[in-house]
Scaffold this motif. Structure first.
Motif, PDB file in Angstrom:
ATOM      1  N   ARG A  30       0.861  -1.188   0.000  1.00  9.30           N
ATOM      2  CA  ARG A  30       0.000   0.000   0.000  1.00  9.30           C
ATOM      3  C   ARG A  30       0.899   1.239   0.000  1.00  9.30           C
ATOM      4  N   SER A  73       4.970   7.021   1.253  1.00 12.99           N
ATOM      5  CA  SER A  73       4.631   6.248   2.445  1.00 12.99           C
ATOM      6  C   SER A  73       4.206   4.857   1.992  1.00 12.99           C
ATOM      7  N   ASN A 129       2.514   1.197   3.570  1.00 18.32           N
ATOM      8  CA  ASN A 129       1.879   0.487   4.677  1.00 18.32           C
ATOM      9  C   ASN A 129       1.936  -1.020   4.439  1.00 18.32           C
ATOM     10  N   ASP A 130       1.910  -1.748   5.538  1.00 17.52           N
ATOM     11  CA  ASP A 130       1.784  -3.194   5.509  1.00 17.52           C
ATOM     12  C   ASP A 130       0.500  -3.562   4.756  1.00 17.52           C
ATOM     13  N   VAL A 155      -2.825  -2.982   6.702  1.00 18.17           N
ATOM     14  CA  VAL A 155      -3.143  -1.688   7.320  1.00 18.17           C
ATOM     15  C   VAL A 155      -3.405  -0.646   6.240  1.00 18.17           C
ATOM     16  N   ARG A 198      -4.163   3.173   4.668  1.00 21.23           N
ATOM     17  CA  ARG A 198      -3.522   4.483   4.845  1.00 21.23           C
ATOM     18  C   ARG A 198      -4.562   5.568   5.048  1.00 21.23           C
TER      19      ARG A 198
END
Length: 183
Positions: A128, A143, A145-146, A149, A151
């Motif tokens: 992500r 950025s 994200n896993d 998770v 954003r």
């Protein structure tokens, strides 16, 4: 992984149009490249794959803020490894995605995801990842994200607003706040 100050890679990908054109097989398909929208900020965000539970929450979050990004001179592109046909089918059959205002890019060969360095080594899908790219093609915010998770699209908008000031913006700076002054 690409980071701040790197040039965003050149790309030319099949896509599904945003808006009502993206729902009709006769008008849905287009090609999008990094040369499109020259001179504008670009927000390119990746999700792992269509027809999942978490991805629509993020896509819709960006869709709700699309006008605000556009008002600040930014164009939005969403991307996953699914084909343009899968993107169109998903939009047609997911009521909330029917009115997406931005193109959904198809990175079926995983070339752009690989060049950005955001392919999950286990799942083989894009993480992500979110990239804000300035009008000269330079990454100014990234950025990642896993996979589990989501954003915060509002935070991405806040970062774009801060970048547009050209000023030093402190922690939790919001549009309308004073920038930090040296000395």
């Amino acid at each position: 992984m690409l980071t701040i100050g790197d040039r965003f890679p050149s790309f030319r990908l099949s896509a599904v149009e945003g808006g009502p054109r993206g729902l009709d097989p006769k008008t849905a398909f287009t090609t999008v490249s990094d040369a499109d929208d020259t001179g504008r900020w670009k927000l390119i965000f990746f999700w792992p794959k269509d027809f999942s539970l978490l991805c629509p929450t993020e896509i819709l979050g960006f869709a709700r803020l699309a006008r605000e990004f556009e008002d600040r001179g930014a164009v939005l592109y969403g991307a996953s490894l699914d084909s343009e046909l899968v993107h169109m089918h998903w939009r047609q059959h997911h009521p909330e995605l029917r009115n997406l205002p931005f193109a959904m890019l198809s990175d079926v060969r995983r070339e752009l995801s690989r060049e950005c360095g955001i392919l999950d080594p286990v799942e083989g899908v894009p993480l992500r990842a979110t990239f804000l790219v300035d009008p000269e093609g330079v990454i100014r915010h990234v950025s990642v994200n896993d996979l589990a998770v989501g954003r915060n699209p509002q935070e991405v908008l806040r970062v774009l607003e801060a970048l547009l000031t050209g000023e030093l913006c402190g922690c939790n700076w919001q549009k309308g706040d004073e920038a930090l002054k040296v000395g």
